[in-house]
Design an enzyme around this catalytic site. Structure first.
Site, short mmCIF file in Angstrom:
data_model
loop_
_atom_site.label_atom_id
_atom_site.label_comp_id
_atom_site.label_asym_id
_atom_site.label_seq_id
_atom_site.Cartn_x
_atom_site.Cartn_y
_atom_site.Cartn_z
N ASP A 1 0.83 -1.21 0.00
CA ASP A 1 0.00 0.00 0.00
C ASP A 1 0.86 1.26 0.00
O ASP A 1 1.94 1.28 -0.60
CB ASP A 1 -0.94 -0.04 1.22
N HIS B 1 -3.77 5.17 4.16
CA HIS B 1 -4.57 4.03 3.74
C HIS B 1 -3.98 2.70 4.19
O HIS B 1 -4.66 1.85 4.77
CB HIS B 1 -4.65 4.12 2.21
N SER C 1 -11.65 -1.23 -0.24
CA SER C 1 -10.33 -1.19 0.41
C SER C 1 -10.36 -1.71 1.84
O SER C 1 -9.39 -2.27 2.32
CB SER C 1 -9.85 0.26 0.50
#
Ligand SMILES: *[C@@H]1O[C@H](CO)[C@@H](O)[C@H](O)[C@H]1NC(C)=O
Ligand SMILES: *[C@@H]1O[C@H](CO)[C@@H](O)[C@H](O)[C@H]1NC(C)=O
Ligand SMILES: *[C@@H]1O[C@H](CO)[C@@H](O)[C@H](O)[C@H]1NC(C)=O
Ligand SMILES: *[C@@H]1O[C@H](CO)[C@@H](O)[C@H](O)[C@H]1NC(C)=O
Length: 838
Positions: free
Chosen positions: A198, A236, A408
């Site tokens: 990520d 994230h 996600s």
């Protein structure tokens, strides 16, 4: 003052740019990957080619990157060397080593410059999540008491644990991952490592640091061992990591597998090339067991992008060699493009057979409005919607967020569940893990019209995959699971169609029959994944849709129309994937139906296709490993395809006698019968029911009943050379046989041009009730080759609220009617996404 500030900022940027300068970024050199055999050393190859050896490519044995000055071209360098060698064959002075080095180059692949993958975009104008307490969020007292018990038994003191409804939902107890029972049994992920590929991982977060696994971590953006978040929006990866393995302490909440380890692999925060991406997917793959990937190509409804061949090699390498040969477990978020009509079969990561593709369901059991559907989707699990999001760890020593979401956030919950599974059964292969999810997923909203009962008895929905994940059930099943035998495969020959696709709701049908003998020959016992690789030349890709029907009558919507997709190329060697046929019998007729749904100026030709079956071997001991993929698999035999067309218009009543049995559609086209084009041929009214609207059984499947009706068949012009030969022969054009092939082809071409496909009597007319969908046509900004995280954005107001979900299908076949659990909820605003699109 201001100038000084600007200079400082500029210097800061410069510093950052220098720090993250890519080792292979160069304006003056070209980079390429070579696969060398065991006996060939990269230094000898470099010497021979006059190239610079840049280094090995991660865990891909024998794969190295080299570079040449830009004015030299690898192909011409290789050609020159081969020519020289030929000339010098007699000369004893030629270095034997160099000759070996030349022969030792097994494969070459040019590497594109690093591409910008920093597009963490949320589709614009998303309504924000409503976190205000509402009447319908009243917890059940029994559930609250049970939760309290669990917390005290397990000594959970994490401050936001009670908000982590995805772990324990006191309002809707039936809607959670159902994991706490496992914790009570001591299953907490011990000994398993999940790598979050990520935008970084805050290893200094007190919620993550106890489980942080440095040996599995790397920063491919800053080229350093610690994947620290550096950009403002590098949150994230940390949030995903918290979902998997936030530790049980007094910070934030807990992860699904709170005693498992978590590694961070940073790739999304700067451009990277295929070399680095390939490396990242295999990084420390003897230690990292699971790779959680909440990103992919743009979910804008107009991108059709997959991993390059080097990355695909890395994925195959991962499942073959990772985890000591048991195979890395790849988990991918399905994508958030549903509001744009996107579908996860247009994403080469989510539609890979090596990935577990995960869509989203919300805390009330509704489908995430953003969550893409497709035939490659395996399961769904919890994420944003209906005014709630995922509560997890955030960047910072003691930071949490209540607003993690999109698909996600769903993917990492499956990664965490996989960690629990592997902690109980480390011996499971990557395919066993997929089997376990398939076997234990719980169908949801079964009356929404999206479910098919497959001939294996399972239920499958393009919207929900096999259903939602029940962590408790997966792990219990894993305890007793018998390992599957190695993977076998069957590739059909390329089916040459080369036929215009009729416009409107007509479709072009092509069939391939798989025999039991073929499967036996392929050492193929039990079906798992099905892929179809195809070429369709079309001037507006979004008009196309593709269906695959199995011998048992199960339908996969491999491709759906996409309003925004105006790409004038059709499908170029694209591989669609379906898990819907898992466990079905593969023997019989497989049917592909390509439709050009819009009557407009855009048209095309269905060129060819190929069926690939993947599954369990009969004899596991004598099953070789799949060879690494190459750019094209054109080196396989071609054969002429079965072709016919369908139509939605109810056909005219049958007046002509059907053709004889020798004209049955299933007969191999290699030896087509001499057709009689001068006879008025029958057009039968054959109904191909919309399959997703009801259960289909092997015994009572639409296709098998239709099959009996599909009798009159005459091959079309242009279907194959053989067919044309027969047509011309029967037309009495004896002269054709007397003149050369060149003239034959010219006439053939002329003839084809004169033939109006709509007048072709030989096509079957098949009723189909698909509605025409209005074309809204979006702006055409193609952003190919970009990865972005599937929830994108991440600013705190960018979370979805619920809205009734229409699903990504323009086809009515899979239109999903949400269950109206709550009229007030339904009346609430939040349909901005869909109304904006429309
Ligand atoms: C959840 O797990 C428990 C065991 O802890 C099991 O009895 C139950 O059936 C599972 N499913 C649901 C929906 O609670
Ligand atoms: C696709 O069709 C167009 C127009 O007929 C043609 O020019 C083009 O070469 C075709 N492309 C391929 C890949 O066949
Ligand atoms: C689905 O099949 C059942 C029989 O299994 C039938 O009763 C029902 O009417 C069918 N529904 C639709 C929508 O065709
Ligand atoms: C499918 O088969 C099962 C038994 O094999 C039967 O009970 C069910 O009614 C069938 N459904 C349909 C739609 O035919």
């Amino acid at each position: 003052m201001r100038i000084a500030g600007s200079i400082a900022v500029a210097l800061g940027f410069l510093g950052a740019a220098t720090a993250s300068l890519h080792p292979r970024s160069s304006d003056t050199r070209d980079f390429f990957a070579l696969h060398l055999d065991d006996a060939t050393s990269p230094s000898h190859v470099a010497q021979l080619l006059g190239a610079r050896h840049e280094g090995p490519i991660g865990e891909l044995v024998g794969h190295h990157t080299f570079s040449l000055p830009r004015d030299q071209n690898l192909d011409s360098v290789l050609a020159d060397l081969k020519q020289k060698r030929k000339l010098k064959r007699r000369s004893e002075s030629e270095s034997a080593i160099h000759e070996d080095a030349l022969d030792g180059i097994l494969w070459s692949h040019r590497l594109d410059a690093p591409r910008q993958r920093l597009h963490k975009r949320l589709p614009p104008h998303l309504p924000s999540v409503d976190l205000t307490p509402r009447a319908d969020k009243k917890p059940e007292q029994a559930a609250v008491a049970a939760q309290k018990d669990i917390m005290s038994t397990l000594d959970i003191r994490d401050p936001i644990f009670k908000e982590q409804w995805h772990l324990y939902n006191t309002v809707r107890p039936e809607h959670s991952l159902n994991v706490t029972g496992l914790w009570l049994e001591g299953v907490t992920g011990h000994g398993v490592v999940t790598a979050i590929i990520d935008d970084g991982l805050d290893l200094h977060s007190k919620d993550l640091s106890p489980n942080y696994y440095p040996e599995g971590s790397w920063d491919y953006n800053a080229h350093s061992p610690e994947p620290l978040p550096q950009l403002v929006d590098d949150r994230h990866g940390t949030r995903c990591a918290g979902e998997v393995a936030a530790s049980k302490n007094n910070i934030c909440g807990v992860g699904v597998a709170y005693d498992s380890k978590i590694a961070g692999i940073r790739i999304l925060s700067a451009p990277i090339d295929d070399h680095d991406e390939a490396e990242s997917l295999n990084y420390a793959f003897q230690h990292n067991d699971i790779y959680s990937c909440s990103w992919g190509p743009m979910d804008d409804g107009q991108t059709m992008e997959g991993p390059g061949v080097l990355i695909r090699r890395a994925m195959v390498n991962g499942v073959q060699k990772g985890r000591k040969g048991k195979g890395s477990v790849f988990v991918f978020a399905a994508g958030n493009g549903a509001p744009y009509g996107d579908n996860c079969n247009f994403d080469g990561y989510t539609n890979s057979i090596y990935s577990i593709t995960v869509g989203a369901i919300d805390w009330r059991g509704k489908h995430g409005v953003y969550s893409e559907a497709c035939s490659a989707q395996l399961v769904v699990t919890y994420s944003t919607g209906s005014g709630e999001a995922i509560h997890t760890t955030d960047v910072g020593a003691n930071q949490c967020t209540p607003l993690h979401g999109g698909t996600s956030a769903a993917g990492p919950l499956v990664a965490g569940t996989s960690a629990l599974v592997l902690s109980v059964r480390p011996d499971l292969t990557w395919r066993d893990v997929q089997y376990l999810f398939v076997e234990t997923a719980v169908p949801v909203n079964e009356k929404d019209g999206s479910w098919q009962t497959t001939s294996s008895g399972r239920k499958f929905s393009h919207t929900w995959g096999f259903g939602k994940v029940d962590a408790y059930a997966v792990v219990q099943r894993a305890r007793e699971w018998e390992l599957v035998k190695p993977q076998a495969w069957f590739h059909s020959p390329w089916q040459r169609v080369h036929h215009e696709i009729p416009q409107g709701q007509k479709g072009l049908i092509s069939r391939y029959t798989v025999t039991a003998d073929q499967l036996k020959e392929a050492n193929f016992e039990r079906l798992e994944h099905v892929t179809v690789t195809m070429n369709v030349n079309h001037t507006r890709r979004g008009d196309l849709s593709v269906e695959l029907r199995s011998p048992g009558g199960v339908v996969s919507h491999l491709s759906v129309t996409r309003d925004r997709d105006e790409e004038p190329v059709g499908y170029v060697d694209w591989t669609f994937m379906s898990v819907a046929h898992w466990g079905e019998s593969a023997v019989g007729v497989w049917t592909v139906i390509v439709k050009d749904t819009e009557v407009n100026d855009f048209s095309g030709v269905f060129t060819d296709w190929r069926l690939n079956l993947w599954g369990e071997a009969i004899d596991g001991d004598n099953q070789p490993l799949l060879p690494l993929p190459t750019e094209h698999d054109d080196d396989h035999p071609f054969e002429a395809a079965h072709v016919a067309t369908t139509s939605i218009e109810p056909g005219p009543v049958q007046t002509n006698p059907p053709a004889g049995p020798e004209d049955h559609i299933d007969r191999p086209m290699k030896k087509p019968p001499p057709p009689k084009p001068t006879d008025p041929s029958p057009v039968e009214d054959v109904v191909m029911p919309s399959p997703a609207t009801n259960a289909t059984n092997a015994t009572a499947s639409p296709t098998s009943t239709d099959e009996s009706k599909l009798s009159p068949y005459l091959p079309s012009f242009g279907a194959s050379k053989m067919t044309q030969v027969w047509i011309y022969a029967s037309l009495g054009m004896i002269i054709i046989f007397c003149i050369g092939l060149g003239i034959y082809f010219q006439i053939s071409r002329l003839k084809r041009r004169r033939t109006n496909p709509h007048d072709d009597y030989e096509f079957e007319m098949i009723e189909d009730e698909d509605e025409l969908q209005p074309m809204t046509g979006g702006s055409r900004t193609r952003r190919g080759g970009e990865l972005y995280n599937a929830f994108a954005g991440e600013s705190d107001d960018e979370v979805f609220s619920d809205a009734d979900d229409d699903g990504p299908y323009r086809d009515r076949l899979a239109n999903v009617q949400e269950e109206d659990e709550d009229a007030a909820e339904k009346a609430s605003p939040g349909t901005g996404l869909l109304s904006e699109k429309r």
